[in-house]
Design a protein around this motif. Structure first.
Motif, PDB file in Angstrom:
ATOM      1  N   ASN A 161       9.829   5.636 -19.257  1.00 20.89           N
ATOM      2  CA  ASN A 161      10.947   4.844 -18.828  1.00 20.89           C
ATOM      3  C   ASN A 161      10.922   4.616 -17.194  1.00 20.89           C
ATOM      4  O   ASN A 161      11.804   4.852 -16.604  1.00 20.89           O
ATOM      5  N   ASN A 162       9.873   4.060 -16.857  1.00 21.31           N
ATOM      6  CA  ASN A 162       9.777   3.541 -15.619  1.00 21.31           C
ATOM      7  C   ASN A 162       9.913   1.985 -15.615  1.00 21.31           C
ATOM      8  O   ASN A 162       9.731   1.408 -16.716  1.00 21.31           O
ATOM      9  N   ASN A 163      10.647   1.525 -14.687  1.00 24.95           N
ATOM     10  CA  ASN A 163      10.829   0.052 -14.687  1.00 24.95           C
ATOM     11  C   ASN A 163       9.571  -0.708 -14.185  1.00 24.95           C
ATOM     12  O   ASN A 163       9.933  -2.114 -13.890  1.00 24.95           O
ATOM     13  N   GLY A 164       8.374  -0.397 -14.010  1.00 23.37           N
ATOM     14  CA  GLY A 164       7.248  -1.171 -13.615  1.00 23.37           C
ATOM     15  C   GLY A 164       7.042  -1.320 -12.137  1.00 23.37           C
ATOM     16  O   GLY A 164       6.345  -2.094 -11.692  1.00 23.37           O
ATOM     17  N   ARG A 165       7.917  -0.982 -11.256  1.00 24.13           N
ATOM     18  CA  ARG A 165       7.893  -1.068  -9.868  1.00 24.13           C
ATOM     19  C   ARG A 165       7.518   0.193  -9.165  1.00 24.13           C
ATOM     20  O   ARG A 165       7.942   1.393  -9.711  1.00 24.13           O
ATOM     21  N   VAL A 166       6.910   0.022  -8.009  1.00 24.26           N
ATOM     22  CA  VAL A 166       6.444   1.196  -7.193  1.00 24.26           C
ATOM     23  C   VAL A 166       6.756   1.033  -5.881  1.00 24.26           C
ATOM     24  O   VAL A 166       6.656   0.095  -5.239  1.00 24.26           O
ATOM     25  N   GLY A 167       7.426   2.244  -5.159  1.00 27.97           N
ATOM     26  CA  GLY A 167       7.561   2.232  -3.803  1.00 27.97           C
ATOM     27  C   GLY A 167       6.744   3.305  -3.074  1.00 27.97           C
ATOM     28  O   GLY A 167       6.530   4.257  -3.738  1.00 27.97           O
ATOM     29  N   MET A 168       6.426   3.335  -1.948  1.00 32.32           N
ATOM     30  CA  MET A 168       5.739   4.202  -0.974  1.00 32.32           C
ATOM     31  C   MET A 168       6.298   4.698   0.108  1.00 32.32           C
ATOM     32  O   MET A 168       6.825   3.764   0.919  1.00 32.32           O
ATOM     33  N   ILE A 169       6.386   5.700   0.650  1.00 29.65           N
ATOM     34  CA  ILE A 169       6.955   6.306   1.832  1.00 29.65           C
ATOM     35  C   ILE A 169       6.197   7.455   2.133  1.00 29.65           C
ATOM     36  O   ILE A 169       5.679   8.348   1.711  1.00 29.65           O
ATOM     37  N   GLY A 170       6.216   7.677   3.755  1.00 28.19           N
ATOM     38  CA  GLY A 170       5.350   8.838   4.376  1.00 28.19           C
ATOM     39  C   GLY A 170       5.426   8.652   5.714  1.00 28.19           C
ATOM     40  O   GLY A 170       5.613   7.386   6.357  1.00 28.19           O
ATOM     41  N   ILE A 171       5.681   9.809   6.452  1.00 22.12           N
ATOM     42  CA  ILE A 171       5.530   9.922   8.219  1.00 22.12           C
ATOM     43  C   ILE A 171       4.479  10.321   8.539  1.00 22.12           C
ATOM     44  O   ILE A 171       3.817  11.600   7.915  1.00 22.12           O
ATOM     45  N   SER A 172       3.940  10.057   9.684  1.00 26.24           N
ATOM     46  CA  SER A 172       2.779  10.505  10.335  1.00 26.24           C
ATOM     47  C   SER A 172       1.506  10.494   9.389  1.00 26.24           C
ATOM     48  O   SER A 172       1.110   9.342   9.148  1.00 26.24           O
ATOM     49  N   GLN A 173       0.760  11.513   9.266  1.00 29.52           N
ATOM     50  CA  GLN A 173      -0.456  11.209   8.321  1.00 29.52           C
ATOM     51  C   GLN A 173      -0.013  10.639   6.961  1.00 29.52           C
ATOM     52  O   GLN A 173      -0.673   9.746   6.486  1.00 29.52           O
ATOM     53  N   PRO A 174       1.056  11.389   6.323  1.00 29.80           N
ATOM     54  CA  PRO A 174       1.599  10.609   5.102  1.00 29.80           C
ATOM     55  C   PRO A 174       1.849   9.117   5.323  1.00 29.80           C
ATOM     56  O   PRO A 174       1.801   8.444   4.530  1.00 29.80           O
ATOM     57  N   GLY A 175       2.303   8.883   6.723  1.00 28.94           N
ATOM     58  CA  GLY A 175       2.631   7.268   6.788  1.00 28.94           C
ATOM     59  C   GLY A 175       1.038   6.573   6.988  1.00 28.94           C
ATOM     60  O   GLY A 175       0.990   5.348   6.609  1.00 28.94           O
ATOM     61  N   PHE A 176       0.101   7.419   7.451  1.00 27.54           N
ATOM     62  CA  PHE A 176      -1.041   6.415   7.576  1.00 27.54           C
ATOM     63  C   PHE A 176      -1.699   6.430   6.233  1.00 27.54           C
ATOM     64  O   PHE A 176      -2.182   5.340   5.810  1.00 27.54           O
ATOM     65  N   HIS A 177      -1.298   7.187   5.112  1.00 27.47           N
ATOM     66  CA  HIS A 177      -1.677   7.097   3.828  1.00 27.47           C
ATOM     67  C   HIS A 177      -0.956   6.150   3.069  1.00 27.47           C
ATOM     68  O   HIS A 177      -1.505   5.186   2.124  1.00 27.47           O
ATOM     69  N   VAL A 178       0.163   5.736   3.467  1.00 26.18           N
ATOM     70  CA  VAL A 178       0.981   4.584   3.136  1.00 26.18           C
ATOM     71  C   VAL A 178       0.317   3.332   3.195  1.00 26.18           C
ATOM     72  O   VAL A 178      -0.046   2.279   2.696  1.00 26.18           O
ATOM     73  N   ALA A 179      -0.162   3.139   4.764  1.00 17.56           N
ATOM     74  CA  ALA A 179      -0.747   2.050   5.499  1.00 17.56           C
ATOM     75  C   ALA A 179      -1.870   1.670   4.668  1.00 17.56           C
ATOM     76  O   ALA A 179      -2.166   0.528   4.524  1.00 17.56           O
ATOM     77  N   ALA A 180      -2.663   2.791   4.623  1.00 18.01           N
ATOM     78  CA  ALA A 180      -4.020   2.705   3.874  1.00 18.01           C
ATOM     79  C   ALA A 180      -3.998   2.373   2.426  1.00 18.01           C
ATOM     80  O   ALA A 180      -4.741   1.594   2.160  1.00 18.01           O
ATOM     81  N   SER A 181      -2.843   2.478   1.856  1.00 14.63           N
ATOM     82  CA  SER A 181      -2.743   2.248   0.482  1.00 14.63           C
ATOM     83  C   SER A 181      -2.305   1.005   0.015  1.00 14.63           C
ATOM     84  O   SER A 181      -2.510   0.420  -0.970  1.00 14.63           O
ATOM     85  N   ILE A 182      -1.715  -0.037   1.025  1.00 14.48           N
ATOM     86  CA  ILE A 182      -1.188  -1.137   0.855  1.00 14.48           C
ATOM     87  C   ILE A 182      -2.111  -2.098   1.032  1.00 14.48           C
ATOM     88  O   ILE A 182      -1.936  -3.316   0.910  1.00 14.48           O
ATOM     89  N   ILE A 183      -3.366  -1.909   1.654  1.00  9.35           N
ATOM     90  CA  ILE A 183      -4.472  -2.712   1.478  1.00  9.35           C
ATOM     91  C   ILE A 183      -5.073  -3.095   0.050  1.00  9.35           C
ATOM     92  O   ILE A 183      -5.311  -2.174  -0.577  1.00  9.35           O
ATOM     93  N   ASP A 184      -5.170  -4.295  -0.044  1.00 12.20           N
ATOM     94  CA  ASP A 184      -5.498  -4.714  -1.410  1.00 12.20           C
ATOM     95  C   ASP A 184      -4.716  -3.994  -2.680  1.00 12.20           C
ATOM     96  O   ASP A 184      -5.169  -3.504  -3.577  1.00 12.20           O
ATOM     97  N   SER A 185      -3.506  -4.120  -2.319  1.00 10.54           N
ATOM     98  CA  SER A 185      -2.204  -3.363  -2.992  1.00 10.54           C
ATOM     99  C   SER A 185      -2.082  -3.775  -4.622  1.00 10.54           C
ATOM    100  O   SER A 185      -2.477  -4.891  -5.081  1.00 10.54           O
ATOM    101  N   HIS A 186      -1.906  -2.648  -5.167  1.00 15.75           N
ATOM    102  CA  HIS A 186      -1.561  -2.741  -6.738  1.00 15.75           C
ATOM    103  C   HIS A 186      -0.352  -3.856  -6.904  1.00 15.75           C
ATOM    104  O   HIS A 186       0.461  -3.746  -6.096  1.00 15.75           O
ATOM    105  N   PRO A 187      -0.623  -4.866  -8.041  1.00 18.54           N
ATOM    106  CA  PRO A 187       0.739  -5.558  -8.018  1.00 18.54           C
ATOM    107  C   PRO A 187       2.223  -4.901  -8.275  1.00 18.54           C
ATOM    108  O   PRO A 187       3.176  -5.607  -7.982  1.00 18.54           O
ATOM    109  N   ALA A 188       1.937  -3.485  -8.769  1.00 19.08           N
ATOM    110  CA  ALA A 188       3.292  -3.044  -9.022  1.00 19.08           C
ATOM    111  C   ALA A 188       3.810  -2.360  -7.860  1.00 19.08           C
ATOM    112  O   ALA A 188       5.155  -2.126  -7.941  1.00 19.08           O
ATOM    113  N   LEU A 189       3.176  -2.108  -6.764  1.00 18.41           N
ATOM    114  CA  LEU A 189       3.622  -1.791  -5.473  1.00 18.41           C
ATOM    115  C   LEU A 189       4.495  -2.827  -4.825  1.00 18.41           C
ATOM    116  O   LEU A 189       3.799  -3.755  -4.502  1.00 18.41           O
ATOM    117  N   LYS A 190       5.883  -2.691  -4.726  1.00 15.65           N
ATOM    118  CA  LYS A 190       6.490  -3.626  -4.471  1.00 15.65           C
ATOM    119  C   LYS A 190       7.116  -3.364  -3.244  1.00 15.65           C
ATOM    120  O   LYS A 190       7.582  -4.327  -2.317  1.00 15.65           O
TER     121      LYS A 190
END
Length: 641
Positions: A161-190
Motif C-alpha cells: 500500500n505504498n505509492n512508490g515515493r519516499v521522503g526523508m527528514i532529520g535534525i542534527s545528526q539525523p540531519g547528517f544522515h539525511v544529507a549523507a543519504s541523498i548522495i547517489d540517491s535511490h530513484p524512489a527518494l523524491k
C-alpha cells in the motif's frame, strides 16, 4: 521476503468518527460526548506498528520501526528518519505520542519509518561518528548512502500500500544522515530535508571553529554519547559526568585535568568519541573524509535545507550543504530556509521569541505549516506548493522573505575599519603605527555570557554583550547611529593585523547590533512582578554573529605555525552568513577579544598541543590590533541595495 498484513479498516486516519448520542427523554441527563483521543491513543487508533531487522548488502541488519495507516483506501508515501539517538519505544505494542515532524503529517497520513543507525541500539554493525562517505565502494562496501538505498529498496518490496515515493527528514545528526543519504540517491527518494546537518565537524559546525575547540558544546554531550558495545541492546539511561556545579566557567577554569586526559580521568575511559575529537586538532584526513560537503554528488531528489540563524551547534551545515548541492547537481529543486531559531527550534514551540529577543511572529509554527508540510506534500503527494529558492527570515525587522537566490542579488561590499577612539569607520585609517592593545589572561578569560551558565546555552547567540564591552581585555569599535536601515546578507569577511607577546593566541570577532537607549522594554506578563535583574532593552548589545580564530592556523588548518613574539601578522577569515537589518538609529559594533570561555577552550598563548596543556602552561600575553594605513583591520559586509 514476507509481506506485511494490513489489518482490516476500522477507522479512517482523516478523522475519528464522532458518535451522535440520541436526544434523551425529557427530564433525563444526556450522556457527555467522549473526550477526543490524544497522544499515544490517537496514534494507536490510526496506525499499526511493525518492527523489522532490515538486511543490508554486507549482511548487517538494521532495526526499523514502521507505522502503517489503518486506512487502506489510498496508497501512502514513506517518510524515513534514520538516527543514532534511538527509535524508542521498542515493541510492536509500544507507540509514541506523535508521528512525523509535525501534527500535519500524522493527520494527513504517511508510512512513517524510524531506523536505528548502524551500530546503535538495536541495529547490527559498527557505528562511526559521522561515518565517512566512501566514493570507491565495492559490492559489499557500505556507508550511510548505501544503508539508506538498501532500506528503501526493502521497504518498497515489502510494505504494501505504498505509492512508490519516499521522503526523508532529520535534525542534527539525523540531519547528517539525511544529507549523507541523498548522495547517489535511490530513484524512489523524491524529497529530503536535512535540518541542521553536520557538513564539516572541523570547519564551523559542532567541534572546531577556525581551529578553536568548542569546549562547552562537546564536553557534556560526549560524556554521555558513548559506543554501545558489540551486541544490540535497547537504550539505557545515559550516565553523564556530573561536575557538581552549575557554574561551568568555574569548573573548567579550576580543573587540573587536560582535555586529552578527560576521557580517562573524568569519563571512565568510555568516551571514545570525545577522545577522537581532542586527538585530532588539525584539519587532517580524519576530518577531511568526514567533510560531507565534498561528496554531494548524484542528488536526484528535491531538497529542503533548514537551519537557524542562532543555531549554536550547526550554524553552517545547512548553508554548506545547500551550496554544495547547488554547485554539483544542476537542475534539481534545492531550497534553503533559515529562521530565527536555536538548534532544532523550528520543530517545537511557537518560535515567537528566543532569549531576550521577541520576534512578534510565530516563526516555528509558520515554518511547520507553510513551508515544511507543503514541501513534502508537493513531492510525495502531488499537491502543488509555491516554494521560493530561499525562504529567509530577516532579523532586525523580523519577517520571512521569499528570495530567488542566496545570497540575494544586488549586494554591495562595504568595509568598516577599526579606527581611533573606538570608532568603526567607512574610511581607511590614514596614519601609520597606530594600534590598540590589551592583556589577555587565560586565567581570567572573557566569559561568553554575563551570568553563571552551563558550558553552552542554546540562546547565547542572541545575548546582550554589554558585560563584555565593559572589560579591559575586550576592544570595542562602533559606528555613529545609522541614518538609514542597513541590511547585511551573506558571510562577513574579517581581516585583522595583530601581534602577540606569546607564540599562539585566539582572536574572537563579534558583530553586535547596539539598540538606541530609548528602545522599549516589553512589559512583564500580566500579574507577574518585574524582576530587579530583568534585562533592559534600551542600549541592548545584541550579538549578531561571532567566531573565534586560533592564531596558529592563520596560514592553513593542516599545519599550525607559531607567532613570532611581537611581530605583526595578518589573520583573515569568514564569519557565517547573516541576514540582519541594522535599523535606523542603531549602531554597528565590533568587539575583539582573545577568549570566549567556556564556549571555546582556553588558549595557553604558547605554541603547543592545547589538549595536553596543564595549568602551568597558561600565560598572559599582550595583544595588539593594528589600525594603520598599511596594516588596517576591518570587517567587510555585503549590504543589500
Amino acid at each position: 521476503m514476507p509481506r506485511v498484513r494490513t489489518p482490516s479498516l476500522l477507522l479512517t486516519t482523516a478523522a475519528l468518527i464522532t458518535l451522535t448520542v440520541a436526544a434523551a427523554p425529557r427530564g433525563q441527563t444526556q450522556a457527555p460526548a467522549p473526550a477526543p483521543l490524544t497522544g499515544v491513543d490517537l496514534v494507536r487508533s490510526a496506525y499499526t506498528k511493525y518492527e523489522y531487522m532490515v538486511p543490508m548488502r554486507d549482511g548487517a541488519r538494521l532495526f526499523t520501526a514502521v507505522y502503517v495507516p489503518k486506512d487502506a483506501s489510498q496508497r501512502y508515501p514513506f517518510l524515513i528518519t534514520r538516527t543514532p539517538y534511538s527509535v524508542s519505544p521498542y515493541g510492536v505494542d509500544q507507540y509514541p505520542a506523535r508521528l512525523g515532524p509535525s501534527e500535519h503529517f500524522q493527520k494527513e497520513g504517511f508510512i512513517f519509518v524510524y531506523q536505528d543507525a548502524r551500530g546503535r541500539y538495536m541495529s547490527e554493525g559498527e557505528f562511526q561518528q559521522v561515518r565517512p562517505f566512501n566514493p570507491s565502494k565495492g559490492p559489499k562496501d557500505i556507508d550511510e548512502s548505501t544503508d539508506t538505498y538498501d532500506t528503501i529498496e526493502w521497504l518498497l518490496q515489502t510494505v504494501p500500500n505504498n505509492n512508490g515515493r519516499v521522503g526523508m527528514i532529520g535534525i542534527s545528526q539525523p540531519g547528517f544522515h539525511v544529507a549523507a543519504s541523498i548522495i547517489d540517491s535511490h530513484p524512489a527518494l523524491k524529497a529530503a530535508s536535512p535540518q541542521a546537518p553536520t557538513a564539516d565537524y572541523y570547519m564551523g559546525d559542532d567541534v572546531y571553529h577556525n581551529g578553536a575547540f568548542m569546549l562547552g558544546a562537546n564536553f557534556g554531550f560526549y560524556s554521555g554519547f558513548v559506543p554501545r558495545g558489540p551486541t544490540t541492546q535497547p537504550p539505557k539511561p545515559a550516565v553523564r559526568f556530573d561536575p557538581g556545579t552549575p557554574d561551568m566557567y568555574n569548573f573548567f577554569l579550576n580543573t587540573p585535568v587536560p582535555l586529552a586526559r578527560m576521557n580517562a580521568d573524568l569519563f571512565g575511559g568510555k568516551a571514545t568519541y570525545w577522545q577522537e575529537i581532542v586527538d585530532h586538532t588539525t584539519y587532517d584526513e580524519f576530518w577531511k573524509k568526514r567533510s560531507l560537503w565534498r561528496f554531494m554528488d548524484g542528488v536526484k531528489c528535491a531538497v529542503l535545507n533548514v537551519g537557524g540563524w542562532f543555531d549554536a551547534e550547526d550554524p553552517v551545515g545547512p548553508l554548506t550543504i545547500y551550496r554544495s548541492i547547488e554547485k554539483k547537481n544542476a537542475g534539481i529543486a534545492n531550497m534553503l530556509v533559515m529562521g530565527p531559531w536555536s538548534h532544532g527550534g523550528w520543530a517545537r514551540g511557537t518560535g515567537i521569541s528566543l532569549g531576550n529577543l521577541n520576534f512578534g511572529v510565530r516563526t516555528s509554527e509558520y515554518f511547520r505549516e507553510n513551508i515544511q508540510f507543503p514541501f513534502f506534500m508537493q513531492y510525495l503527494k502531488d499537491k502543488p506548493a509555491s516554494m521560493p529558492e530561499a525562504w529567509m527570515f530577516l532579523t532586525g525587522v523580523n519577517e520571512f522573505r521569499r528570495l530567488d537566490a542566496w545570497p540575494p542579488k544586488n549586494l554591495q561590499p562595504t568595509t568598516l575599519y577599526l579606527d581611533a577612539d573606538g570608532v568603526l569607520s567607512r574610511t581607511q585609517p590614514a596614519d601609520e603605527g597606530q594600534f590598540d592593545e590589551y592583556v589577555s589572561d587565560p586565567n581570567r578569560p572573557v566569559p561568553y555570557v554575563g551570568y553563571t551558565a552551563s558550558g553552552m546555552t542554546s540562546d547565547y547567540m542572541t545575548e546582550d554583550q554589554r558585560f563584555a564591552s565593559r572589560r579591559t581585555d575586550v576592544l570595542v569599535y562602533q559606528t555613529p547611529p545609522l541614518d538609514r536601515d542597513m541590511i547585511v546578507a551573506g558571510p562577513i569577511q574579517v581581516k585583522l593585523h595583530v601581534s602577540t607577546t606569546g607564540t599562539d593566541s585566539d582572536f574572537v570577532v563579534k558583530i553586535v547590533d547596539v539598540y538606541p537607549n530609548d528602545y522599549p522594554t516589553p512589559a512583564a506578563p500580566a500579574g507577574q512582578p518585574v524582576r530587579a535583574d530583568a534585562v533592559e532593552m534600551g542600549g541592548y548589545q545584541q550579538l549578531v554573529r561571532g567566531e573565534p580564530f586560533r592564531g596558529k592556523y592563520r596560514n592553513g588548518f593542516e599545519k599550525p605555525q607559531p607567532f613570532v613574539a611581537g611581530e605583526p601578522a595578518v589573520i583573515t577569515y569568514e564569519l557565517p552568513d547573516v541576514y540582519h537589518a541594522f535599523r535606523k538609529g542603531h549602531r554597528v559594533m565590533v568587539q575583539v577579544q582573545s577568549s570566549w570561555f567556556p564556549l571555546v577552550d582556553r588558549n595557553p598563548q604558547k605554541f603547543m598541543e592545547i589538549p595536553q596543556a596543564t595549568p602551568a602552561d597558561f600565560q598572559k600575553a599582550t595583544q595588539r590590533v593594528y589600525r594603520s594605513k598599511t596594516m588596517a583591520s576591518s570587517i567587510t559586509v555585503m549590504v543589500q541595495q
